[in-house]
Design a protein around this motif. Sequence first.
Motif, PDB file in Angstrom:
ATOM      1  N   ALA A 113      50.727  48.506  -8.468  1.00 51.77           N
ATOM      2  CA  ALA A 113      49.428  48.480  -7.783  1.00 51.77           C
ATOM      3  C   ALA A 113      48.673  49.758  -8.151  1.00 51.77           C
ATOM      4  N   ASN A 114      48.481  50.676  -7.192  1.00 52.59           N
ATOM      5  CA  ASN A 114      47.662  51.861  -7.470  1.00 52.59           C
ATOM      6  C   ASN A 114      48.547  53.092  -7.670  1.00 52.59           C
ATOM      7  N   ALA A 115      48.466  53.672  -8.850  1.00 52.53           N
ATOM      8  CA  ALA A 115      49.380  54.774  -9.207  1.00 52.53           C
ATOM      9  C   ALA A 115      49.312  55.921  -8.202  1.00 52.53           C
ATOM     10  N   ALA A 116      48.143  56.082  -7.555  1.00 52.16           N
ATOM     11  CA  ALA A 116      48.009  57.194  -6.600  1.00 52.16           C
ATOM     12  C   ALA A 116      48.579  56.836  -5.226  1.00 52.16           C
ATOM     13  N   GLY A 117      48.948  55.581  -5.032  1.00 53.79           N
ATOM     14  CA  GLY A 117      49.457  55.151  -3.722  1.00 53.79           C
ATOM     15  C   GLY A 117      50.757  55.853  -3.365  1.00 53.79           C
ATOM     16  N   GLU A 118      50.954  56.054  -2.073  1.00 52.79           N
ATOM     17  CA  GLU A 118      52.132  56.802  -1.595  1.00 52.79           C
ATOM     18  C   GLU A 118      53.273  55.883  -1.193  1.00 52.79           C
ATOM     19  N   TYR A 119      53.018  54.562  -1.086  1.00 56.40           N
ATOM     20  CA  TYR A 119      54.017  53.659  -0.503  1.00 56.40           C
ATOM     21  C   TYR A 119      54.325  52.474  -1.405  1.00 56.40           C
ATOM     22  N   LEU A 120      55.498  51.890  -1.147  1.00 53.27           N
ATOM     23  CA  LEU A 120      55.952  50.671  -1.823  1.00 53.27           C
ATOM     24  C   LEU A 120      56.154  49.625  -0.730  1.00 53.27           C
ATOM     25  N   VAL A 121      55.759  48.389  -0.996  1.00 57.20           N
ATOM     26  CA  VAL A 121      55.949  47.329   0.000  1.00 57.20           C
ATOM     27  C   VAL A 121      56.811  46.233  -0.607  1.00 57.20           C
ATOM     28  N   LEU A 122      57.835  45.824   0.147  1.00 61.77           N
ATOM     29  CA  LEU A 122      58.742  44.749  -0.285  1.00 61.77           C
ATOM     30  C   LEU A 122      58.631  43.616   0.722  1.00 61.77           C
ATOM     31  N   PHE A 123      58.661  42.370   0.250  1.00 64.84           N
ATOM     32  CA  PHE A 123      58.513  41.277   1.206  1.00 64.84           C
ATOM     33  C   PHE A 123      59.133  39.964   0.741  1.00 64.84           C
ATOM     34  N   ASP A 124      59.534  39.192   1.746  1.00 58.73           N
ATOM     35  CA  ASP A 124      59.824  37.771   1.559  1.00 58.73           C
ATOM     36  C   ASP A 124      58.601  37.072   2.125  1.00 58.73           C
ATOM     37  N   PRO A 125      57.731  36.539   1.251  1.00 56.13           N
ATOM     38  CA  PRO A 125      56.434  36.047   1.745  1.00 56.13           C
ATOM     39  C   PRO A 125      56.552  34.885   2.726  1.00 56.13           C
ATOM     40  N   LEU A 126      57.537  34.003   2.501  1.00 54.18           N
ATOM     41  CA  LEU A 126      57.701  32.875   3.423  1.00 54.18           C
ATOM     42  C   LEU A 126      59.176  32.569   3.567  1.00 54.18           C
ATOM     43  N   ASP A 127      59.772  33.201   4.574  1.00 49.68           N
ATOM     44  CA  ASP A 127      61.199  33.011   4.803  1.00 49.68           C
ATOM     45  C   ASP A 127      61.444  31.727   5.586  1.00 49.68           C
ATOM     46  N   GLY A 128      62.510  31.037   5.214  1.00 43.92           N
ATOM     47  CA  GLY A 128      62.846  29.780   5.904  1.00 43.92           C
ATOM     48  C   GLY A 128      62.092  28.609   5.310  1.00 43.92           C
TER      49      GLY A 128
END
Length: 328
Positions: free
Chosen positions: A98-113
Amino acid sequence: MAHTEFPVFLNEHLRANALPVEIGAVLTDIVAGCLAISKKVRLGALAGVLGEAGSGNIQGEAQKKLDVIANDILVETLRRCPHIAGLASEEEDDFVAANAAGEYLVLFDPLDGSSNIDVNISVGTIFSVLRKPHDGAAQSADFLQCGTAQMAAGYVLYGVQTQLVLTLGHGVFAFTLDDQGQFILTRSRLNVPAAAAEFAINMSNYRHWEEPVRVYIDELLAGESGVRGKNYNMRWVASMVAEVHRILMRGGVFMYPKDARDPSKPGKLRLMYEANPMSWLITQAGGAASDARQAILTIQPQSLHQRVAVILGAQEEVTVLADKHRAA
Ligand code: AHM
Ligand code: MG
């Protein structure tokens, strides 16, 4: 009725936690993505979102249309957030920069189940936020942090009510979506009792489990006359979000143990998208989470899509099952 005299909105809760504004912005964007997914889930056939996508993910699982739609919504929403450097999703082959200057990483299961989508049973989105460990563009290895390093974790349950359950490391809080599209705090400091009388496991896999799991389940099924000396109830929704939510609301234990169906898959659930965020929520609520050999949150991830055995919920039950593995 709200649980306080004045409704507490999600943004007020985030402000009250004195979070850095950047992580507040990340969470606000995750929630915005989930609201968009919620609208699709609610409409189902009317939005043309039911059925198979006709594609598979990198893990060899057939994707539902809504798996793909939910993933696209989150990727498109989150990659625009200036504070997010990279995303990892159960439905993507590799991480998404995403944005190289960003401070965070987000991980997800977009639709579980997702096996429940077409039969109108609860599904959810699970998310985990990590800090990017260095300056500059995100790299694949940045995501391989233990669950103990999570900055925020939670899920949105698209159920009878749409609810957001969140931890920032100071307890677990539940918010309910109102008819204006706002999440309002409805439960604070959720607690998982140490003892349980309800378990959740896919019993059809009994013959594939390891011996300690078979022995443990036999003991639960024996009820009052067995060594555990009490009767247990059983539930299996086949949506981890719904099972974890039930445990946060009324206690119990959830298991997706290792089984012998496919030696390349030690457990069905994924460490980074499902096990870590759910384990942090459960332990923040006073419960325990283990792969039967070690605390899930202390497992050093080796790869993004790594699978793991999961036992989480009531401390006593997690301990009994872990002890049986140790003794085996
Ligand atoms: P998914 O992320 O592809 O939906 O798979 C995860 C789900 C969990 O929500 C649930 O606990 C489990 O798979 C159900 O598995 P089973 O089909 O064996 O009942
Ligand atoms: Mg899942």
